[in-house]
Write an enzyme that holds these catalytic residues in place. Structure first.
Site, PDB file in Angstrom:
ATOM      1  N   ASP A 278       1.561  -1.113   5.020  1.00 21.54           N
ATOM      2  CA  ASP A 278       1.252   0.055   5.666  1.00 21.54           C
ATOM      3  C   ASP A 278      -0.316   0.465   5.489  1.00 21.54           C
ATOM      4  O   ASP A 278      -0.653   0.909   4.405  1.00 21.54           O
ATOM      5  CB  ASP A 278       2.015   1.169   5.042  1.00 21.54           C
ATOM      6  CG  ASP A 278       2.052   2.595   5.970  1.00 21.54           C
ATOM      7  OD1 ASP A 278       1.897   2.578   7.016  1.00 21.54           O
ATOM      8  OD2 ASP A 278       2.063   3.749   5.238  1.00 21.54           O
TER       9      ASP A 278
ATOM     10  N   ASP B  62      -5.046  -4.021  -6.826  1.00 21.24           N
ATOM     11  CA  ASP B  62      -5.602  -4.274  -5.526  1.00 21.24           C
ATOM     12  C   ASP B  62      -4.614  -5.368  -5.014  1.00 21.24           C
ATOM     13  O   ASP B  62      -4.450  -6.475  -5.483  1.00 21.24           O
ATOM     14  CB  ASP B  62      -7.251  -4.935  -5.676  1.00 21.24           C
ATOM     15  CG  ASP B  62      -7.679  -5.218  -4.225  1.00 21.24           C
ATOM     16  OD1 ASP B  62      -6.865  -5.508  -3.400  1.00 21.24           O
ATOM     17  OD2 ASP B  62      -8.700  -5.407  -4.310  1.00 21.24           O
TER      18      ASP B  62
ATOM     19  N   CYS C 214      -1.479   4.132  10.975  1.00 19.65           N
ATOM     20  CA  CYS C 214      -1.476   5.685  11.645  1.00 19.65           C
ATOM     21  C   CYS C 214      -2.808   5.858  12.502  1.00 19.65           C
ATOM     22  O   CYS C 214      -3.489   6.635  12.241  1.00 19.65           O
ATOM     23  CB  CYS C 214      -1.150   6.611  10.919  1.00 19.65           C
ATOM     24  SG  CYS C 214      -2.442   6.945   9.507  1.00 19.65           S
TER      25      CYS C 214
ATOM     26  N   CYS D 124       1.005  -1.111  -0.169  1.00 14.85           N
ATOM     27  CA  CYS D 124      -0.026   0.029  -0.001  1.00 14.85           C
ATOM     28  C   CYS D 124       0.923   0.987  -0.189  1.00 14.85           C
ATOM     29  O   CYS D 124       1.182   1.817   1.099  1.00 14.85           O
ATOM     30  CB  CYS D 124      -0.984   0.124   1.320  1.00 14.85           C
ATOM     31  SG  CYS D 124      -2.206  -1.276   1.442  1.00 14.85           S
ATOM     32  N   ALA D 125       1.402   1.479  -1.161  1.00 17.22           N
ATOM     33  CA  ALA D 125       2.534   2.435  -0.958  1.00 17.22           C
ATOM     34  C   ALA D 125       2.401   3.882  -1.280  1.00 17.22           C
ATOM     35  O   ALA D 125       3.569   4.682  -1.125  1.00 17.22           O
ATOM     36  CB  ALA D 125       3.391   1.663  -2.268  1.00 17.22           C
ATOM     37  N   ALA D 126       1.273   4.402  -2.137  1.00 19.52           N
ATOM     38  CA  ALA D 126       1.022   5.535  -2.484  1.00 19.52           C
ATOM     39  C   ALA D 126       1.145   6.458  -1.021  1.00 19.52           C
ATOM     40  O   ALA D 126       0.151   6.039  -0.168  1.00 19.52           O
ATOM     41  CB  ALA D 126      -0.069   5.686  -3.404  1.00 19.52           C
ATOM     42  N   PRO D 127       1.525   7.748  -0.997  1.00 21.71           N
ATOM     43  CA  PRO D 127       2.247   8.643  -1.987  1.00 21.71           C
ATOM     44  C   PRO D 127       3.931   8.046  -2.251  1.00 21.71           C
ATOM     45  O   PRO D 127       4.520   8.746  -2.778  1.00 21.71           O
ATOM     46  CB  PRO D 127       1.979  10.052  -1.808  1.00 21.71           C
ATOM     47  CG  PRO D 127       1.925   9.785  -0.348  1.00 21.71           C
ATOM     48  CD  PRO D 127       1.363   8.850   0.121  1.00 21.71           C
ATOM     49  N   GLY D 128       4.303   7.163  -1.643  1.00 21.47           N
ATOM     50  CA  GLY D 128       5.644   6.679  -1.603  1.00 21.47           C
ATOM     51  C   GLY D 128       6.605   6.881  -0.650  1.00 21.47           C
ATOM     52  O   GLY D 128       7.718   6.759  -0.768  1.00 21.47           O
ATOM     53  N   GLY D 129       6.241   7.658   0.454  1.00 24.58           N
ATOM     54  CA  GLY D 129       7.285   8.114   1.437  1.00 24.58           C
ATOM     55  C   GLY D 129       8.010   6.817   1.785  1.00 24.58           C
ATOM     56  O   GLY D 129       9.300   7.148   1.939  1.00 24.58           O
TER      57      GLY D 129
HETATM   58  C1  LIG Z   1      -1.424   4.707   4.667  1.00 26.70           C
HETATM   59  S1  LIG Z   1      -1.739   4.829   2.895  1.00 26.70           S
HETATM   60  C2  LIG Z   1      -0.050   4.379   2.575  1.00 26.70           C
HETATM   61  C3  LIG Z   1       1.224   5.595   2.608  1.00 26.70           C
HETATM   62  C4  LIG Z   1       2.426   5.177   1.993  1.00 26.70           C
HETATM   63  N1  LIG Z   1       2.954   3.754   2.600  1.00 26.70           N
HETATM   64  C5  LIG Z   1       3.529   5.834   2.099  1.00 26.70           C
HETATM   65  O1  LIG Z   1       4.418   5.998   3.195  1.00 26.70           O
HETATM   66  O2  LIG Z   1       3.466   7.179   1.681  1.00 26.70           O
HETATM   67  C6  LIG Z   1      -2.872   3.355   2.395  1.00 26.70           C
HETATM   68  C7  LIG Z   1      -2.758   3.337   1.017  1.00 26.70           C
HETATM   69  O3  LIG Z   1      -3.364   1.956   0.800  1.00 26.70           O
HETATM   70  C8  LIG Z   1      -3.886   1.928  -0.356  1.00 26.70           C
HETATM   71  N2  LIG Z   1      -5.065   0.840  -0.651  1.00 26.70           N
HETATM   72  C9  LIG Z   1      -6.254   0.745   0.052  1.00 26.70           C
HETATM   73  N3  LIG Z   1      -6.791  -0.366  -0.350  1.00 26.70           N
HETATM   74  C10 LIG Z   1      -5.814  -1.070  -1.144  1.00 26.70           C
HETATM   75  C11 LIG Z   1      -5.698  -2.268  -1.622  1.00 26.70           C
HETATM   76  N4  LIG Z   1      -6.697  -3.197  -1.478  1.00 26.70           N
HETATM   77  N5  LIG Z   1      -4.514  -2.570  -2.356  1.00 26.70           N
HETATM   78  C12 LIG Z   1      -3.592  -1.861  -2.384  1.00 26.70           C
HETATM   79  N6  LIG Z   1      -3.574  -0.609  -1.899  1.00 26.70           N
HETATM   80  C13 LIG Z   1      -4.637  -0.217  -1.166  1.00 26.70           C
HETATM   81  C14 LIG Z   1      -4.512   3.427  -0.496  1.00 26.70           C
HETATM   82  O4  LIG Z   1      -4.970   3.789  -1.822  1.00 26.70           O
HETATM   83  C15 LIG Z   1      -3.587   4.417   0.253  1.00 26.70           C
HETATM   84  O5  LIG Z   1      -2.819   4.998  -0.751  1.00 26.70           O
END
Ligand SMILES: C[S@@+](CC[C@H](N)C(=O)[O-])C[C@H]1O[C@@H](n2cnc3c(N)ncnc32)[C@H](O)[C@@H]1O
Length: 267
Positions: free
Chosen positions: A153, A134, A206, A83-88
């Site tokens: 994450d 997904d 978080c 669950c990488a976006a925005p990639g921090g």
């Molecule tokens: C807490 S944020 C991640 C922050 C990221 N790790 C960072 O440090 O920048 C959670 C992310 O999970 C993604 N997400 C939610 N459901 C998901 C799924 N089934 N598969 C992959 N990503 C998912 C969301 O779009 C969101 O970007």
């Protein structure tokens, strides 16, 4: 809340960057709890930070930076950031070890674009694979080669970051938490299958809610006989059933939760 910076090791040591901040007249303190973290008692606009546009430094809370400390991926490991976006956190992992073989996923294609922007600014991730999928749908994206380390994450209530985004309290409802907890459980179960025996899955949120944290992990352990919690030290907050939890402001960081889950080695 203080302003937290993450120094990009590929460009400067933390000590060298502190000198640049001092030259720019910005008060800054090296944080003992995490190796790349710098605390600014008084926040400044990012463009006044030396080398910000070139990726010398990123704005990232202490708690988020410690995810890399808690994961501790071996050098050159095959790592999944599910669950990488925005990639921090992906960028941080690569700043620490550019030889990681990283696959970054996010279900949200628009947010996924921000991973590429983060990589471009920080100058890492040229070799990384980034996919809009997904993560629970392993048949779609997994090539069958197990990962040495997995970062989950997880999408969560964000109740840990209320000191910076108080509107979280206005928008969250009880049924949202139930839905989020169900999604987190599905992510845990799916991602466990792509982890190699002896590998580590770091589950982080978080959130400060039990359903997303200690209870989530306890339920996972009950249905996953080859999973074990590996204890993390006091640097990650206070202990809850072998995991670590920080409340907003505790040790200066956002509210956060870390569970380091190890998969039993095959005999
Ligand atoms: C807490 S944020 C991640 C922050 C990221 N790790 C960072 O440090 O920048 C959670 C992310 O999970 C993604 N997400 C939610 N459901 C998901 C799924 N089934 N598969 C992959 N990503 C998912 C969301 O779009 C969101 O970007």
């Amino acid at each position: 809340a203080p302003m937290w910076l993450r120094v990009n090791r590929q460009q400067h040591s933390r000590e060298a960057y502190l000198d640049l901040l001092a030259e720019a007249g910005i008060e800054a303190i090296a944080e003992p709890l995490s190796a790349d973290a710098v605390r600014l008692p008084v926040a400044v606009p990012v463009n006044s930070l030396p080398g910000f546009a070139q990726g010398a430094v990123s704005v990232q809370d202490l708690s988020a930076q410690q995810v890399a400390d808690a994961l501790q991926a071996p050098l050159g490991a095959r790592v999944l950031d599910a669950c990488a976006a925005p990639g921090g956190k992906s960028a941080h992992l690569l700043e620490r070890d550019p030889s990681l073989q990283l696959l970054a996923l996010d279900v949200d294609a628009r947010r996924l674009q921000r991973i590429r922007e983060t990589f471009a600014r920080t100058g890492v991730g040229a070799q990384a694979q980034v996919l809009a999928v997904d993560a629970t749908d392993t048949t779609v994206w997994w090539d069958g080669k197990p990962f040495d380390a997995v970062l989950l994450d997880a999408p969560c209530s964000a109740t840990g970051i209320i000191r910076r985004q108080p509107d979280v309290l206005l928008h969250r409802r009880a049924e949202d938490i139930v839905a989020l907890a169900a999604l987190q459980a599905r992510l845990l179960d799916a991602l466990w299958t792509v982890l190699r025996p002896g590998g580590v899955l770091l589950y982080s949120t978080c959130s400060i809610l039990r359903q997303e944290n200690g209870q989530q992990v306890a339920d996972f352990l009950v249905r996953t006989p080859d999973a074990q919690v590996q204890a993390l030290p006091d640097a990650f907050g206070h202990e809850v059933a072998g995991n670590r939890q920080r409340l907003p402001g505790e040790q200066g960081g956002d509210g956060f939760f870390y569970a380091r889950l190890v998969k039993a080695a095959q005999d």
